[in-house]
Design a protein around this motif. Sequence first.
Motif, mmCIF file in Angstrom:
data_model
loop_
_atom_site.group_PDB
_atom_site.id
_atom_site.type_symbol
_atom_site.label_atom_id
_atom_site.label_comp_id
_atom_site.label_asym_id
_atom_site.label_seq_id
_atom_site.Cartn_x
_atom_site.Cartn_y
_atom_site.Cartn_z
ATOM 1 N N ARG A 137 0.858 -1.192 0.000
ATOM 2 C CA ARG A 137 0.000 0.000 0.000
ATOM 3 C C ARG A 137 0.894 1.242 0.000
ATOM 4 N NH1 ARG A 137 -3.309 -1.293 4.901
ATOM 5 N NH2 ARG A 137 -4.445 -3.145 4.276
ATOM 6 N N ASN A 139 1.468 4.971 -0.820
ATOM 7 C CA ASN A 139 0.668 6.145 -1.161
ATOM 8 C C ASN A 139 1.474 7.419 -0.901
ATOM 9 O OD1 ASN A 139 0.758 6.122 1.567
ATOM 10 N ND2 ASN A 139 -1.371 5.471 1.837
ATOM 11 N N ILE A 140 0.788 8.537 -0.869
ATOM 12 C CA ILE A 140 1.485 9.818 -0.787
ATOM 13 C C ILE A 140 2.247 9.960 0.532
ATOM 14 C CG2 ILE A 140 -0.522 11.086 0.138
ATOM 15 C CD1 ILE A 140 1.602 12.496 -2.647
ATOM 16 N N PRO A 217 4.231 0.077 4.754
ATOM 17 C CA PRO A 217 3.460 0.175 3.509
ATOM 18 C C PRO A 217 3.710 -0.984 2.555
ATOM 19 C CG PRO A 217 4.408 2.296 4.041
ATOM 20 C CD PRO A 217 4.985 1.319 5.008
#
Lengths: 257, 251
Positions: A137, A139-140, A217
């Motif tokens: 995962r 992401n930003i 992540p």
Amino acid sequence: MINDIKFVLKRWRIVHALGISRLRERYARSKLGQLWLTLSNLVLIIVTGIVWSVIWKMQLDEYLPYVGVGHIIYLFISQTLNESTGIFIADARYYLNQYMPFLMSVFTHLYRSTLIFIHNIPIILGLVIWSNSAVVRLNISFIFSIVLLYIFLFCNSYSIAAISTRFRDLIQIFGLIFQLAFLVTPVMWQISFVPLKYRDYFMLNPLAAFLEMIRNPFLGIEILKSAYLSAFVWTLISILISVIIHKKFDRKIIFWV
Amino acid sequence: MIKMENVHLYYPLMGLKSHSFQIAVYNKLGGIIGKKNDSSVQYVHALRGINLEVKRGERLGIMGHNGAGKTTLLRVLAGVYPPSSGKVIINGKVTALTDFTLGMDPNVSGLENIILRLIFMGYSYKEAKKAVNDIVEFSELGDFIHFPVRTYSTGMFMRLAFAISTHFIPEILLLDEVVGAGDESFRTKVLKRIDELLSGAKIVILSSHDLAAIEKYCTSAIVMDHGSIVFQGSPSDAVKYYREMCSKANE
């Protein structure tokens, strides 16, 4: 400090040349060359993964990617900091014969560490693809974590290098600190093993905070809010310390090397 | 143009007793928990009130005994050492050729080393690549240029380092000893190159024990002793003064 950073960035070619040549020095004349970086880590991870998954009574499918990805990221962070103790001393000859800001060594050091890390990315990818329980995962906030980590490493590498150049026995002390840090950082064990009320205290350790932020992540594990807070505050402190050291002592380092 | 006004430099002597963190802490706490240990940092007054002006087109020679402050002066001019007090004004890009092999890597070929060394001297990849052919030709290394530098003999290595380092003519050149590299046939080439280098650069500062070289290349000269300039004038007068100083010291 800003001027020194500009000076070095304008001469990025030196950073590139020096970074590569250090790496080459270490693996020159060995047949597999830099591949050793990847191989030795892979062996380490598989062995510890199998042994500790038995000890923790965890599925290998879950534990191996955890310990593997964690190890690689932890090694990147702790080795970058630990090895920065000697960077000014190693580059002394350059500084004594030609004017360069000391940040040149810091950039070179970070560049080389990053190159070593890149060699290990295949292991991370391999583990994540192999395992069924790992869910990536990115992401930003992951990008934010990376940027924060680099600022943290940059400032602390400079500060650690500067003071260990002045006080040579700090090189040993830092070595010891990073050895101990391994024990209080969730590399082999998971933060979820710790009782809930104590978890946030473990995040006071910046290495633990950054490790959680960068590793989790890849595996789809939740990141504690306290990790972000800790990493952010530690980065601010690091910036402050490095700016003060730069302002007060940078021009004196040349007499210490 | 180079200008130095009343420049002093105190050089801290590290590594005697002062490199230790425990001792530094102990000294700070010394008054509280015990006897204060007298091991504070010791300083060498390496440059004492240097006043110097070198104009465009001048070639300045520096003479002096070992430890007189010649190298320290060069390092202050190169920006390596910050002066403890006084002013140093330098207009132009300084190139210090105090170490010809800086930035070279023994594990890669001569060709790659040419690029590495030039990058280190501040040139771009493009400029470096353009210079390669000339440098290879000058160094006369033949096929060895494709071999790793660690396989070279000392003489070959110096020849390559010299060929690279002197390829571009710098604006302000700081030189520690005129280096002669290589055998008899190569030496004439080296001397010619040094002539080109010294006459091409806008300002040259040459520190040397070779008095003949100073008389030959320099337009003015200084004699240093114990960190200060004790004589300043034409090269021949300075050499004469230095010789007298040496013979007096011998008596």
